[in-house]
Motif scaffolding. Sequence first.
Motif, PDB file in Angstrom:
ATOM      1  N   HIS A   1      45.762  -3.069 -20.765  1.00 56.58           N
ATOM      2  CA  HIS A   1      45.046  -3.365 -22.052  1.00 56.58           C
ATOM      3  C   HIS A   1      44.063  -4.468 -21.969  1.00 56.58           C
ATOM      4  CE1 HIS A   1      49.070  -1.598 -22.641  1.00 56.58           C
ATOM      5  NE2 HIS A   1      48.503  -0.817 -23.604  1.00 56.58           N
ATOM      6  N   ARG A   2      44.285  -5.371 -21.277  1.00 55.80           N
ATOM      7  CA  ARG A   2      43.267  -6.437 -21.118  1.00 55.80           C
ATOM      8  C   ARG A   2      43.409  -6.816 -19.583  1.00 55.80           C
ATOM      9  NH1 ARG A   2      44.014 -11.448 -23.706  1.00 55.80           N
ATOM     10  NH2 ARG A   2      46.290 -11.073 -23.804  1.00 55.80           N
ATOM     11  N   VAL A   3      42.199  -7.422 -19.296  1.00 53.81           N
ATOM     12  CA  VAL A   3      42.141  -7.778 -17.679  1.00 53.81           C
ATOM     13  C   VAL A   3      41.693  -9.315 -17.626  1.00 53.81           C
ATOM     14  CG1 VAL A   3      40.768  -7.360 -15.732  1.00 53.81           C
ATOM     15  CG2 VAL A   3      41.748  -5.283 -16.966  1.00 53.81           C
ATOM     16  N   GLY A   4      42.338 -10.153 -16.812  1.00 55.13           N
ATOM     17  CA  GLY A   4      41.673 -11.334 -16.471  1.00 55.13           C
ATOM     18  C   GLY A   4      41.169 -11.426 -15.136  1.00 55.13           C
ATOM     19  N   VAL A   5      40.085 -11.813 -14.711  1.00 54.32           N
ATOM     20  CA  VAL A   5      39.416 -12.151 -13.498  1.00 54.32           C
ATOM     21  C   VAL A   5      39.679 -13.389 -13.009  1.00 54.32           C
ATOM     22  CG1 VAL A   5      37.458 -11.685 -12.150  1.00 54.32           C
ATOM     23  CG2 VAL A   5      37.713 -10.219 -14.128  1.00 54.32           C
ATOM     24  N   MET A   6      40.304 -13.786 -11.836  1.00 49.12           N
ATOM     25  CA  MET A   6      40.597 -15.094 -11.364  1.00 49.12           C
ATOM     26  C   MET A   6      39.529 -15.352 -10.240  1.00 49.12           C
ATOM     27  SD  MET A   6      44.547 -16.164 -11.088  1.00 49.12           S
ATOM     28  CE  MET A   6      44.429 -18.268 -10.863  1.00 49.12           C
ATOM     29  N   TYR A   7      39.195 -16.624 -10.175  1.00 50.76           N
ATOM     30  CA  TYR A   7      38.204 -16.894  -9.021  1.00 50.76           C
ATOM     31  C   TYR A   7      38.761 -18.555  -8.594  1.00 50.76           C
ATOM     32  CZ  TYR A   7      34.513 -17.742  -6.068  1.00 50.76           C
ATOM     33  OH  TYR A   7      33.612 -18.231  -4.726  1.00 50.76           O
ATOM     34  N   LEU A   8      39.274 -18.509  -7.388  1.00 49.30           N
ATOM     35  CA  LEU A   8      39.348 -19.878  -6.856  1.00 49.30           C
ATOM     36  C   LEU A   8      40.337 -20.829  -7.953  1.00 49.30           C
ATOM     37  CD1 LEU A   8      38.750 -21.312  -4.268  1.00 49.30           C
ATOM     38  CD2 LEU A   8      36.892 -22.358  -5.335  1.00 49.30           C
ATOM     39  N   GLY A   9      41.204 -20.080  -8.386  1.00 49.72           N
ATOM     40  CA  GLY A   9      42.161 -20.864  -9.036  1.00 49.72           C
ATOM     41  C   GLY A   9      42.165 -20.972 -10.558  1.00 49.72           C
ATOM     42  N   ALA A  10      41.035 -20.203 -11.104  1.00 48.09           N
ATOM     43  CA  ALA A  10      40.581 -20.360 -12.477  1.00 48.09           C
ATOM     44  C   ALA A  10      40.324 -19.105 -12.970  1.00 48.09           C
ATOM     45  CB  ALA A  10      39.441 -21.332 -12.577  1.00 48.09           C
ATOM     46  N   LEU A  11      40.139 -18.750 -14.057  1.00 49.67           N
ATOM     47  CA  LEU A  11      40.014 -17.536 -14.769  1.00 49.67           C
ATOM     48  C   LEU A  11      38.439 -17.328 -15.206  1.00 49.67           C
ATOM     49  CD1 LEU A  11      42.452 -16.659 -17.710  1.00 49.67           C
ATOM     50  CD2 LEU A  11      41.843 -15.383 -15.738  1.00 49.67           C
ATOM     51  N   ALA A  12      37.646 -16.418 -14.709  1.00 52.47           N
ATOM     52  CA  ALA A  12      36.310 -16.460 -14.702  1.00 52.47           C
ATOM     53  C   ALA A  12      36.205 -15.855 -16.257  1.00 52.47           C
ATOM     54  CB  ALA A  12      35.656 -15.771 -13.771  1.00 52.47           C
ATOM     55  N   GLU A  13      36.765 -14.879 -16.345  1.00 53.83           N
ATOM     56  CA  GLU A  13      36.671 -13.965 -17.590  1.00 53.83           C
ATOM     57  C   GLU A  13      37.992 -13.312 -18.050  1.00 53.83           C
ATOM     58  OE1 GLU A  13      33.536 -11.398 -16.957  1.00 53.83           O
ATOM     59  OE2 GLU A  13      33.379 -10.277 -18.857  1.00 53.83           O
ATOM     60  N   ILE A  14      38.138 -12.732 -19.360  1.00 53.93           N
ATOM     61  CA  ILE A  14      39.295 -12.312 -19.730  1.00 53.93           C
ATOM     62  C   ILE A  14      38.963 -11.363 -20.813  1.00 53.93           C
ATOM     63  CG2 ILE A  14      40.275 -14.128 -20.945  1.00 53.93           C
ATOM     64  CD1 ILE A  14      43.044 -13.184 -20.233  1.00 53.93           C
ATOM     65  N   GLY A  15      39.317 -10.110 -21.013  1.00 56.01           N
ATOM     66  CA  GLY A  15      38.855  -9.350 -22.109  1.00 56.01           C
ATOM     67  C   GLY A  15      39.510  -7.971 -22.222  1.00 56.01           C
ATOM     68  N   PRO A  16      39.435  -7.212 -23.121  1.00 56.05           N
ATOM     69  CA  PRO A  16      39.802  -5.894 -23.197  1.00 56.05           C
ATOM     70  C   PRO A  16      39.308  -5.207 -21.993  1.00 56.05           C
ATOM     71  CG  PRO A  16      38.822  -6.498 -25.303  1.00 56.05           C
ATOM     72  CD  PRO A  16      38.414  -7.577 -24.305  1.00 56.05           C
ATOM     73  N   SER A  17      40.221  -4.292 -21.653  1.00 59.17           N
ATOM     74  CA  SER A  17      39.924  -3.623 -20.366  1.00 59.17           C
ATOM     75  C   SER A  17      38.465  -2.942 -20.456  1.00 59.17           C
ATOM     76  CB  SER A  17      41.060  -2.803 -20.076  1.00 59.17           C
ATOM     77  OG  SER A  17      41.159  -2.219 -18.889  1.00 59.17           O
ATOM     78  N   ARG A  18      38.691  -2.110 -21.341  1.00 58.58           N
ATOM     79  CA  ARG A  18      37.489  -1.036 -21.435  1.00 58.58           C
ATOM     80  C   ARG A  18      36.133  -1.997 -21.573  1.00 58.58           C
ATOM     81  NH1 ARG A  18      37.507   3.707 -25.902  1.00 58.58           N
ATOM     82  NH2 ARG A  18      39.695   4.083 -24.892  1.00 58.58           N
ATOM     83  N   GLU A  19      36.238  -3.021 -22.269  1.00 55.10           N
ATOM     84  CA  GLU A  19      34.975  -3.691 -22.375  1.00 55.10           C
ATOM     85  C   GLU A  19      34.657  -4.666 -21.326  1.00 55.10           C
ATOM     86  OE1 GLU A  19      34.869  -5.755 -26.251  1.00 55.10           O
ATOM     87  OE2 GLU A  19      33.488  -7.240 -25.293  1.00 55.10           O
ATOM     88  N   LEU A  20      35.544  -5.104 -20.686  1.00 51.10           N
ATOM     89  CA  LEU A  20      35.235  -5.732 -19.389  1.00 51.10           C
ATOM     90  C   LEU A  20      34.675  -4.799 -18.088  1.00 51.10           C
ATOM     91  CD1 LEU A  20      36.954  -8.682 -18.181  1.00 51.10           C
ATOM     92  CD2 LEU A  20      37.017  -6.825 -16.387  1.00 51.10           C
ATOM     93  N   TYR A  21      35.201  -3.612 -18.225  1.00 47.69           N
ATOM     94  CA  TYR A  21      34.571  -2.583 -17.356  1.00 47.69           C
ATOM     95  C   TYR A  21      33.085  -2.106 -17.714  1.00 47.69           C
ATOM     96  CZ  TYR A  21      38.834  -2.598 -14.278  1.00 47.69           C
ATOM     97  OH  TYR A  21      39.825  -3.219 -13.406  1.00 47.69           O
ATOM     98  N   ARG A  22      32.898  -2.109 -18.925  1.00 41.88           N
ATOM     99  CA  ARG A  22      31.721  -1.210 -19.390  1.00 41.88           C
ATOM    100  C   ARG A  22      30.783  -2.425 -19.358  1.00 41.88           C
ATOM    101  NH1 ARG A  22      32.463   1.736 -24.669  1.00 41.88           N
ATOM    102  NH2 ARG A  22      33.263  -0.058 -25.089  1.00 41.88           N
ATOM    103  N   LYS A  23      31.012  -3.765 -19.781  1.00 46.28           N
ATOM    104  CA  LYS A  23      30.156  -4.753 -19.833  1.00 46.28           C
ATOM    105  C   LYS A  23      30.527  -6.054 -19.448  1.00 46.28           C
ATOM    106  CE  LYS A  23      27.278  -6.661 -23.527  1.00 46.28           C
ATOM    107  NZ  LYS A  23      27.946  -7.472 -24.412  1.00 46.28           N
TER     108      LYS A  23
END
Length: 319
Positions: A219-241
Amino acid sequence: MNEPILEVNHLKKYFKVGRKAELKAVDDVSFAIRSGETLGLVGESGCGKTTCGRTCIGMYEKTGGSVLYKGKDVHVEKKQHPLALSKDVQMIFQDPYASLNPRMTVGDIIAEGIDVHGLAANSKDRKEQIMELLNLVGLNKEHANRFAHEFSGGQRQRIGIARALAVDPRFILCDEPISALDVSIQAQIVNLLVKLQRERGLTYLFIAHDLSMVKHISHRVGVMYLGALAEIGPSRELYRKPLHPYTQALLSAVPVADPKVEKSREIIVLDGEVPSPINPPEGCRFRDRCKLAMPICSEITPKLKEVAPDHSVACHLYN
Ligand SMILES: Nc1ncnc2c1ncn2[C@@H]1O[C@H](COP(=O)(O)OP(=O)(O)O)[C@@H](O)[C@H]1O
Ligand SMILES: [Mg+2]
C-alpha cells in the motif's frame, strides 16, 4: 484510516566492527505501519533493510530511538513478554532452503509455534491444525510427514508461511520472501500473501529489492539508501511520481508494461558506488552520486519531510 500498529521513531542500529569503528546499518529511521496495511521496504543490497526489519520486531537490540508495537516498546516487550510478542509478530525468511530444519518433518516445522505457545488441546487437535495450515497455503495433507528438502523453492516458502501463520499472528515481517524464487513462482507467493492478508487482516512489512513485485503487494513503499529512508509514500504515487533522485534512478531500471512508455523509458545510471556505512558522507548520503546535488547537500542532512499527503522525501530539492 486504520490506527498505526507499528511506530518507528528515530531508530538506530549500529554494529561494532573492528576495535573502534561502528557500522551504521540503520541511522535515524522513522515510519509507521497501519493495521492491515503492507509497507514495502526497498533499496539495494546492504542498505539496511534486514537490519531495520529485525530491529523493528525486537530480534536485534537497538542502538537508539524506539519502536512501538500496538503502543508498547518492542524491546521492552521482547525482554519482559517474549512469548506474547512472538505470538503476535512473526517472520518469513528470504531463503526457504536455509530457514527450514532438514531433520524435522514439515508437520513438526509448521507446529513449532503451536507447541511453544500450547495452542493445541491434544495431538488430534494439533494434527488438525497442521492439516488446516497446509490447506491454507496450498499444500496437501500428505506433505506433513515429508521433509523440507523434498520440496521446491515455492513449496518451501509455503511451508515457511504456514509456520508463521500457525500462531495466528497479527504482524509479519516478510524479508525478501520471493527473491530466491523463480519469477514464475514469485507471483504465486505474492498472491498467496495478499489473499492471507485479506482473510486474516494481517499487517506486513515487506522487504524487497525487486521494485516491480513490491508495487503489487504494498500500500505504501519506503525507499532506503545507506541506512536511511530517502522517500516514503503511497505505492501508486511513488511509482508514478518518484521525488527523490535515488528513487527516480531505481525506478528507471524497472521495465514498464505499457510498450509506449517502455520505449521512451530512460535508464538513469548512477555514478560511483554506494559509500561505506562505516563512514557515510556528511550531509546527504546520496550526494556523491546525485546529478542534482547542491552545496547545501554536503553540509546538512536532509530530513524526511511531508511534501504531499502521506508522501515524504528527504531531499533539499523539496525545501
Ligand atoms: N551482524 C552484523 N554485524 C556487522 N555488520 C552487519 C551485520 N548485519 C548486517 N551488517 C551490515 O549492515 C549493513 C546492512 O545490512 P542488511 O541489513 O543486511 O542490508 P540489506 O538487508 O538491505 O541487504 C551492511 O553493510 C551489512 O554488511
Ligand atoms: Mg536483507
